[in-house]
Design a protein around this motif. Structure first.
Motif, PDB file in Angstrom:
ATOM      1  N   SER A   2      67.055 -38.802  -1.205  1.00  0.00           N
ATOM      2  CA  SER A   2      68.237 -37.984  -0.977  1.00  0.00           C
ATOM      3  C   SER A   2      67.822 -36.609  -0.463  1.00  0.00           C
ATOM      4  CB  SER A   2      69.047 -37.837  -2.268  1.00  0.00           C
ATOM      5  OG  SER A   2      68.270 -37.186  -3.264  1.00  0.00           O
ATOM      6  N   VAL A   3      68.787 -35.896   0.085  1.00  0.00           N
ATOM      7  CA  VAL A   3      68.550 -34.535   0.549  1.00  0.00           C
ATOM      8  C   VAL A   3      68.603 -33.609  -0.664  1.00  0.00           C
ATOM      9  CG1 VAL A   3      69.442 -32.648   1.963  1.00  0.00           C
ATOM     10  CG2 VAL A   3      69.495 -34.983   2.834  1.00  0.00           C
ATOM     11  N   VAL A   4      67.523 -32.862  -0.886  1.00  0.00           N
ATOM     12  CA  VAL A   4      67.439 -31.948  -2.029  1.00  0.00           C
ATOM     13  C   VAL A   4      67.999 -30.583  -1.661  1.00  0.00           C
ATOM     14  CG1 VAL A   4      65.851 -30.766  -3.592  1.00  0.00           C
ATOM     15  CG2 VAL A   4      65.464 -33.163  -3.002  1.00  0.00           C
ATOM     16  N   ARG A   5      67.597 -30.084  -0.480  1.00  0.00           N
ATOM     17  CA  ARG A   5      68.054 -28.749  -0.090  1.00  0.00           C
ATOM     18  C   ARG A   5      67.814 -28.520   1.394  1.00  0.00           C
ATOM     19  NH1 ARG A   5      63.629 -24.323  -0.846  1.00  0.00           N
ATOM     20  NH2 ARG A   5      61.743 -25.564  -0.644  1.00  0.00           N
ATOM     21  N   ARG A   6      68.544 -27.577   1.925  1.00  0.00           N
ATOM     22  CA  ARG A   6      68.336 -27.114   3.292  1.00  0.00           C
ATOM     23  C   ARG A   6      67.271 -26.032   3.257  1.00  0.00           C
ATOM     24  NH1 ARG A   6      73.253 -26.001   4.847  1.00  0.00           N
ATOM     25  NH2 ARG A   6      73.377 -27.462   6.576  1.00  0.00           N
ATOM     26  N   LEU A   7      66.428 -25.992   4.269  1.00  0.00           N
ATOM     27  CA  LEU A   7      65.466 -24.908   4.426  1.00  0.00           C
ATOM     28  C   LEU A   7      66.059 -23.929   5.429  1.00  0.00           C
ATOM     29  CD1 LEU A   7      62.136 -26.914   4.619  1.00  0.00           C
ATOM     30  CD2 LEU A   7      63.244 -25.948   2.631  1.00  0.00           C
ATOM     31  N   GLY A   8      66.165 -22.688   5.028  1.00  0.00           N
ATOM     32  CA  GLY A   8      66.746 -21.683   5.914  1.00  0.00           C
ATOM     33  C   GLY A   8      68.245 -21.587   5.745  1.00  0.00           C
ATOM     34  N   PRO A  23      70.548 -27.596  15.041  1.00  0.00           N
ATOM     35  CA  PRO A  23      69.304 -28.037  14.419  1.00  0.00           C
ATOM     36  C   PRO A  23      69.288 -27.631  12.951  1.00  0.00           C
ATOM     37  CG  PRO A  23      68.915 -26.200  15.917  1.00  0.00           C
ATOM     38  CD  PRO A  23      70.343 -26.575  16.055  1.00  0.00           C
ATOM     39  N   ASP A  24      68.572 -28.400  12.150  1.00  0.00           N
ATOM     40  CA  ASP A  24      68.507 -28.140  10.716  1.00  0.00           C
ATOM     41  C   ASP A  24      67.232 -28.750  10.157  1.00  0.00           C
ATOM     42  OD1 ASP A  24      69.833 -26.856   8.586  1.00  0.00           O
ATOM     43  OD2 ASP A  24      71.701 -27.874   9.070  1.00  0.00           O
ATOM     44  N   ILE A  25      66.792 -28.234   9.017  1.00  0.00           N
ATOM     45  CA  ILE A  25      65.603 -28.744   8.337  1.00  0.00           C
ATOM     46  C   ILE A  25      65.967 -28.954   6.876  1.00  0.00           C
ATOM     47  CG2 ILE A  25      63.181 -28.332   7.758  1.00  0.00           C
ATOM     48  CD1 ILE A  25      63.129 -26.303  10.108  1.00  0.00           C
ATOM     49  N   PHE A  26      65.626 -30.125   6.340  1.00  0.00           N
ATOM     50  CA  PHE A  26      65.959 -30.462   4.962  1.00  0.00           C
ATOM     51  C   PHE A  26      64.729 -30.964   4.209  1.00  0.00           C
ATOM     52  CE2 PHE A  26      69.773 -31.134   7.477  1.00  0.00           C
ATOM     53  CZ  PHE A  26      70.704 -30.392   6.773  1.00  0.00           C
ATOM     54  N   GLU A  27      64.642 -30.608   2.939  1.00  0.00           N
ATOM     55  CA  GLU A  27      63.635 -31.187   2.055  1.00  0.00           C
ATOM     56  C   GLU A  27      64.266 -32.399   1.381  1.00  0.00           C
ATOM     57  OE1 GLU A  27      60.514 -30.014  -1.504  1.00  0.00           O
ATOM     58  OE2 GLU A  27      61.973 -28.525  -0.822  1.00  0.00           O
ATOM     59  N   LEU A  28      63.508 -33.501   1.330  1.00  0.00           N
ATOM     60  CA  LEU A  28      63.995 -34.735   0.733  1.00  0.00           C
ATOM     61  C   LEU A  28      63.425 -34.917  -0.663  1.00  0.00           C
ATOM     62  CD1 LEU A  28      63.668 -37.036   3.875  1.00  0.00           C
ATOM     63  CD2 LEU A  28      65.620 -35.630   3.153  1.00  0.00           C
ATOM     64  N   SER A  29      64.054 -35.774  -1.442  1.00  0.00           N
ATOM     65  CA  SER A  29      63.684 -35.961  -2.847  1.00  0.00           C
ATOM     66  C   SER A  29      62.269 -36.494  -3.035  1.00  0.00           C
ATOM     67  CB  SER A  29      64.680 -36.893  -3.540  1.00  0.00           C
ATOM     68  OG  SER A  29      64.736 -38.145  -2.886  1.00  0.00           O
ATOM     69  N   ASP A  30      61.697 -37.124  -2.022  1.00  0.00           N
ATOM     70  CA  ASP A  30      60.331 -37.634  -2.158  1.00  0.00           C
ATOM     71  C   ASP A  30      59.274 -36.624  -1.677  1.00  0.00           C
ATOM     72  OD1 ASP A  30      60.610 -37.741   0.584  1.00  0.00           O
ATOM     73  OD2 ASP A  30      60.101 -39.874   0.769  1.00  0.00           O
TER      74      ASP A  30
END
Length: 78
Positions: A2-8, A23-30
């Motif tokens: 899952s998506v944990v959080r957005r970066l920026g 454009p976007d950057i996301f940290e995932l649960s893994d």
């Protein structure tokens, strides 16, 4: 996964009026990261340096400088 959080910052804070194609950057649960960007595989693949490789299932995407710089504060050092 899952998506944990957005970066920026979210697109609206980066000046997007529609918030539909930013454009976007996301940290995932893994612990991996997902990037939304402009697909540029066909244009950039032949320009990669000799020590770079791309698997058939991988794509090259472009994000603008502002998106990455605003995400920098959220990217872990380790």
């Amino acid at each position: 996964m899952s998506v944990v959080r957005r970066l920026g910052d979210p697109p609206k804070l980066r000046g997007s009026g529609t918030m539909e194609t930013c454009p976007d950057i996301f940290e995932l649960s893994d612990g991996t990261f997902a990037v939304i960007g402009t697909e540029a595989t066909a244009d950039l693949d032949p320009l990669l340096p000799p020590d770079a490789a791309r698997a058939d299932y991988e794509r090259i995407v472009i994000i603008d400088r502002e998106t990455l710089l605003r995400a920098k504060r959220d990217i872990p050092d380790a």
